[in-house]
Structures are given as structure tokens and as C-alpha cells.
Enzyme design. Structure first.
Site, PDB file in Angstrom:
ATOM      1  N   GLY A  49      40.235-153.072  -4.779  1.00  0.00           N
ATOM      2  CA  GLY A  49      38.960-153.248  -5.471  1.00  0.00           C
ATOM      3  C   GLY A  49      38.783-152.198  -6.554  1.00  0.00           C
ATOM      4  O   GLY A  49      37.743-151.565  -6.655  1.00  0.00           O
ATOM      5  N   SER A  51      38.607-152.451  -9.872  1.00  0.00           N
ATOM      6  CA  SER A  51      38.188-152.867 -11.207  1.00  0.00           C
ATOM      7  C   SER A  51      36.705-152.714 -11.500  1.00  0.00           C
ATOM      8  O   SER A  51      36.266-153.008 -12.611  1.00  0.00           O
ATOM      9  CB  SER A  51      38.592-154.331 -11.445  1.00  0.00           C
ATOM     10  OG  SER A  51      37.942-155.179 -10.511  1.00  0.00           O
ATOM     11  N   GLY A  53      32.656-150.712 -10.108  1.00  0.00           N
ATOM     12  CA  GLY A  53      31.867-149.893  -9.201  1.00  0.00           C
ATOM     13  C   GLY A  53      32.584-148.644  -8.726  1.00  0.00           C
ATOM     14  O   GLY A  53      33.261-147.946  -9.491  1.00  0.00           O
ATOM     15  N   ASP A 112      44.261-161.898  -4.515  1.00  0.00           N
ATOM     16  CA  ASP A 112      43.247-161.942  -3.465  1.00  0.00           C
ATOM     17  C   ASP A 112      43.690-161.005  -2.353  1.00  0.00           C
ATOM     18  O   ASP A 112      44.573-161.332  -1.555  1.00  0.00           O
ATOM     19  CB  ASP A 112      43.112-163.375  -2.946  1.00  0.00           C
ATOM     20  CG  ASP A 112      42.107-163.493  -1.807  1.00  0.00           C
ATOM     21  OD1 ASP A 112      41.473-162.489  -1.439  1.00  0.00           O
ATOM     22  OD2 ASP A 112      41.962-164.617  -1.275  1.00  0.00           O
ATOM     23  N   ALA A 141      34.484-155.994  -2.640  1.00  0.00           N
ATOM     24  CA  ALA A 141      33.176-156.651  -2.570  1.00  0.00           C
ATOM     25  C   ALA A 141      33.374-158.085  -3.018  1.00  0.00           C
ATOM     26  O   ALA A 141      33.743-158.344  -4.164  1.00  0.00           O
ATOM     27  CB  ALA A 141      32.161-155.946  -3.456  1.00  0.00           C
ATOM     28  N   TYR A 238      18.649-154.715   3.596  1.00  0.00           N
ATOM     29  CA  TYR A 238      19.984-154.157   3.477  1.00  0.00           C
ATOM     30  C   TYR A 238      20.476-153.629   4.830  1.00  0.00           C
ATOM     31  O   TYR A 238      21.152-154.324   5.570  1.00  0.00           O
ATOM     32  CB  TYR A 238      20.051-153.071   2.391  1.00  0.00           C
ATOM     33  CG  TYR A 238      21.475-152.761   2.018  1.00  0.00           C
ATOM     34  CD1 TYR A 238      22.105-153.461   0.993  1.00  0.00           C
ATOM     35  CD2 TYR A 238      22.221-151.829   2.731  1.00  0.00           C
ATOM     36  CE1 TYR A 238      23.436-153.223   0.672  1.00  0.00           C
ATOM     37  CE2 TYR A 238      23.548-151.590   2.425  1.00  0.00           C
ATOM     38  CZ  TYR A 238      24.155-152.280   1.397  1.00  0.00           C
ATOM     39  OH  TYR A 238      25.474-152.050   1.105  1.00  0.00           O
ATOM     40  N   LYS A 247      28.146-153.520   7.616  1.00  0.00           N
ATOM     41  CA  LYS A 247      28.434-152.099   7.422  1.00  0.00           C
ATOM     42  C   LYS A 247      28.618-151.380   8.754  1.00  0.00           C
ATOM     43  O   LYS A 247      29.447-150.468   8.880  1.00  0.00           O
ATOM     44  CB  LYS A 247      27.317-151.453   6.609  1.00  0.00           C
ATOM     45  CG  LYS A 247      27.176-152.000   5.186  1.00  0.00           C
ATOM     46  CD  LYS A 247      28.449-151.859   4.381  1.00  0.00           C
ATOM     47  CE  LYS A 247      28.266-152.314   2.942  1.00  0.00           C
ATOM     48  NZ  LYS A 247      29.523-152.240   2.167  1.00  0.00           N
ATOM     49  N   VAL A 279      24.349-149.110 -10.025  1.00  0.00           N
ATOM     50  CA  VAL A 279      24.174-150.447 -10.586  1.00  0.00           C
ATOM     51  C   VAL A 279      25.540-151.112 -10.612  1.00  0.00           C
ATOM     52  O   VAL A 279      26.422-150.720 -11.375  1.00  0.00           O
ATOM     53  CB  VAL A 279      23.568-150.400 -11.997  1.00  0.00           C
ATOM     54  CG1 VAL A 279      23.342-151.813 -12.524  1.00  0.00           C
ATOM     55  CG2 VAL A 279      22.254-149.632 -11.995  1.00  0.00           C
ATOM     56  N   THR A 280      25.719-152.105  -9.764  1.00  0.00           N
ATOM     57  CA  THR A 280      26.965-152.861  -9.704  1.00  0.00           C
ATOM     58  C   THR A 280      26.626-154.351  -9.727  1.00  0.00           C
ATOM     59  O   THR A 280      25.478-154.750  -9.538  1.00  0.00           O
ATOM     60  CB  THR A 280      27.751-152.549  -8.413  1.00  0.00           C
ATOM     61  OG1 THR A 280      26.995-153.023  -7.280  1.00  0.00           O
ATOM     62  CG2 THR A 280      27.992-151.051  -8.264  1.00  0.00           C
TER      63      THR A 280
END
Length: 400
Positions: A49, A51, A53, A112, A141, A238, A247, A279-280
Site C-alpha cells: 500500500g 501509493s 496516505g 492485488d 486500504a 469509527y 482494527k 486527509v486520505t
């Protein structure tokens, strides 16, 4: 492909096309903001992951401060002629150029990461080019995941548990931010299980096992997975919701991995890393998170709100032993103390209590949030000439 004129196309809170030069400029800006320091060893890292955030920040900070070698993995869409490539595609190309210019040995795979084929392919690349992995960073994500054992496609949902969630939200779909209301019905047991299957620790554990099976875990191997706790203001949707269940599963997976023979025999470690608000593309889609983040930014200002790059640099320094690990009672690495400071949260709650008035006071934070959302897709980036035709068919970096 010939250069073409493009403009942002927004649907609700999503922007469905990306600007290659704007996206590249955000990567360069983050790179320049990270203090360079590459003395000492150059550990091998696998970043899943990479790319966007915190994954992107961890990649760039690892390269810039510690000269990491290894592989970054992301699943991004190419330019089709009708639609531009995804912003993560363009960010990857920009990161690869910076890495090459700095003499860094890192490869990028578009795949993937949930699939068995990707695990096999990446293990092959590691064997051929890098050797055993010192660090596995898990920062995936995604809205869905196919279980490699059963073929079942699981879809994650953002829902509260037990009761409906009603709260103010920030509507940034127009030219000016405004307050709206969010109401979300509670998630079902099946929706919770599916969200855990996508965003919990199952795939993280599969990655560790896949690397171990190929003899690709280095001595003192360390793996971390990014997570978030956040404020009590947003907890119902959340941390106490379906995402929170995922989580918690991720955090239990860290404990299970640490206790496993796979890691014990190598003196290995597994941690979840609690990062601060950012901010993502994922967070901007969660009701009320946008408003909370705008309020938080207003309270903290430019100097107090820590960027993903600052936090990633802090994380690497802790992992590499240059600064002590900051652990909580649950054994999680904490990077979010600046966000959860009592005085900061008290002020956020004051704004939250009267959101219309709060938005008036927090307009700078709301405007900042809207700019950040645009920048996620390469739009609104200072120094970018959007009136000029641009080449959108940017190639993915070669793996060799």
C-alpha cells in the site's frame, strides 16, 4: 499517447480523474520535507500500500532517512484514454524517479496484494533482488477483498454497531464547505464479519507466513500495520463501529504474530502503529471524519498538525532504534499524541457542540481540508499549470 487537456471531474466527495503533474508535485513536496539521513545500514523493506496516505509517507521516509531497499506494492488503474490513470499510479511513477535519482534500489509492483499470485510474485522478486525482509509495512486500504482460500468476496462497510449514528458532517461536494447531517443505520453481524475480513489482520498474517515459507524473514524481522484510534467525537462511527472491530482484529493479530514461533525463532516483532488524523481517500469518505479533521486542523494550526511524512519519519526512527519506541499499554506504537492531547480535544468538542458556529470559526480548517482532498488527485497543487495539455499515459516503473 498525445498530451491532452484535462479538468477535475467531481462526483460528490470523489474526484474521478487525476492530474499527473500535480500528483507528482505532491510527492516531490513530501520528499523535500523529509530530512535526509542515510548513514548506517540499508534495510530491506516490503511496503504494502505504498501509493497513498501513510503507506506513501512510510515509503518516502524510509528511502530518504534510511536508504531502504526492497519493494512497494499497490493496486492502481492505468490511463485508459477515456479516463486518466489513478493518482496513486502517478505518485508511484514520481516516487520511482526520486528513488532512481537518489540511487535507491527499490522496485514497484502493481498487483492485488490480497491475492496468492501477488504474494508468490513478490517473493520471487525478493529472492532474486533483495534477500530476506527486515521490515514488512502493512498499509492496505481497500473496499473489498477476495478470500484466497474460499473465493468469497468480502465488502467492508462504514457503520456504527448497536444503534444508528446521527451527527454533523462536512459537505465539501460544492465550492464552499457547509454543515450537513449524517445518519447511518447500524451494521449487521454479517457486515461486521465482512469488514473484519477486509480490514482486519487475516491478510497481514498471510503475508508473514508467505515470506516465512520462502525463507524471507530476516533475523529480528519487524512488521507493522497502520491503524487509527481517533477521538471520542468520532468513536461511534469509527472505533466503536464496524471499522473499529476490524482494527481490534488487526491489533490482536499483532499480538498473535509476536507470540508465534515464526517470529520468536527470529527474535521478531509485530506492532500496530496508531497514526494521527490525516486527509486520505479513505478517511474523506467516512461521515463526520471530514468535519472532525477540519476542526482539529483549526485548533492545531499549521505547526501543530503533524503531517504523514513527519509521523512516518518518527516511526522509522523508532523502528531503527534511533529514538525509543513509544508504546501504550496495549503494545501499540503511538504517533498520535499531538492529536489526542486533552486541551486539543477539549477545544474540538467545543466546536463540535455547535457545528454551524464551529464551522464559522473553523473555516480555515475546512478550506484546508477541501484543498487537501483536491491534492489527493493532483488538483489544486501550487506550481502546477492546469491550463497546459499534459501527458496522462505515464508508464508504470519497470521492476528490473
Amino acid at each position: 499517447m498525445s498530451p491532452r487537456q484535462i479538468e477535475p471531474k467531481q462526483r460528490g466527495f470523489l474526484i474521478v480523474n487525476s492530474h499527473p503533474e500535480g500528483a507528482a508535485r505532491t510527492v516531490r513536496r513530501m520528499w523535500d520535507a523529509i530530512p535526509a539521513r542515510t548513514d548506517g545500514r540499508r534495510p530491506v523493506a516490503l511496503i504494502l500500500g505504498h501509493s497513498a496516505g501513510y503507506g506513501l509517507a512510510t515509503l518516502l521516509a524510509g528511502l530518504r532517512r534510511h536508504g531502504i531497499r526492497g519493494i512497494g506494492v499497490a493496486f492502481e488503474a492505468p490511463d485508459t484514454g477515456r479516463r486518466t490513470a489513478s493518482a496513486g499510479w502517478y505518485r508511484t511513477a514520481a516516487a520511482a524517479r526520486l528513488a532512481a535519482d537518489g540511487g535507491h534500489d527499490i522496485r514497484f509492483v502493481n498487483a492485488d496484494a490480497f491475492s496468492t499470485d501477488a504474494k508468490t510474485h513478490i517473493a520471487d522478486l525478493l529472492e532474486e533482488h533483495c534477500g530476506p525482509v527486515d521490515y514488512l509495512v502493512y498499509s492496505l486500504a481497500a473496499p473489498r477483498r477476495t478470500d484466497p482460500a474460499t473465493g468469497t468476496v468480502h465488502h467492508s462497510v462504514i457503520k456504527p454497531l448497536g444503534a444508528a449514528y446521527e451527527a454533523p458532517a462536512l459537505d465539501f461536494s460544492g465550492t464552499d464547505p457547509r454543515i450537513s447531517r449524517a445518519r447511518i443505520e447500524p451494521g449487521t453481524a454479517e457486515e461486521t464479519r465482512a469488514t473484519v475480513a477486509v480490514m482486519g489482520g487475516d491478510d497481514w498474517q498471510l503475508w508473514v507466513r508467505a515470506l516465512a515459507a520462502r525463507g524471507l524473514l530476516a533475523e529480528r524481522f519487524t512488521t507493522v500495520a497502520l491503524t487509527y484510534v481517533g477521538s471520542e467525537v468520532t468513536a461511534p462511527v469509527y472505533r466503536q463501529g464496524t471499522i473499529g472491530a476490524a482494527k481490534e482484529h488487526l491489533e490482536q493479530t499483532a499480538r498473535d504474530l509476536t507470540a508465534s514461533a515464526l517470529l520468536k525463532e527470529r527474535e521478531g516483532r509485530a506492532f500496530t502503529v496508531v497514526a494521527g488524523a490525516a486527509v486520505t481517500q479513505a478517511s474523506s469518505a467516512i461521515p463526520s471524519i471530514a468535519l472532525y479533521t477540519a476542526f482539529l486542523r483549526t485548533v492545531l494550526g499549521d505547526s501543530g498538525f503533524r503531517t504523514t511524512a513527519e509521523q512516518a519519519a518518527d516511526l522509522w526512527d523508532q523502528l531503527e532504534g534511533r529514538t525509543p519506541l513509544v508504546l501504550d499499554e496495549a503494545g501499540r506504537i503511538r504517533l498520535d499524541g499531538w492529536e489526542l492531547d486533552d486541551q486539543v480535544q477539549d477545544r474540538v468538542r467545543e466546536l463540535w457542540a455547535d457545528p454551524e458556529r464551529g464551522l464559522e470559526e473553523a473555516r480555515p480548517g475546512a478550506d484546508w481540508f477541501m484543498r487537501q482532498v483536491q491534492e489527493l488527485y493532483g488538483w489544486g497543487v501550487d506550481g502546477t499549470d492546469y491550463s497546459r495539455p499534459v501527458e496522462t499515459g505515464v508508464p508504470w516503473p519497470r521492476q528490473e
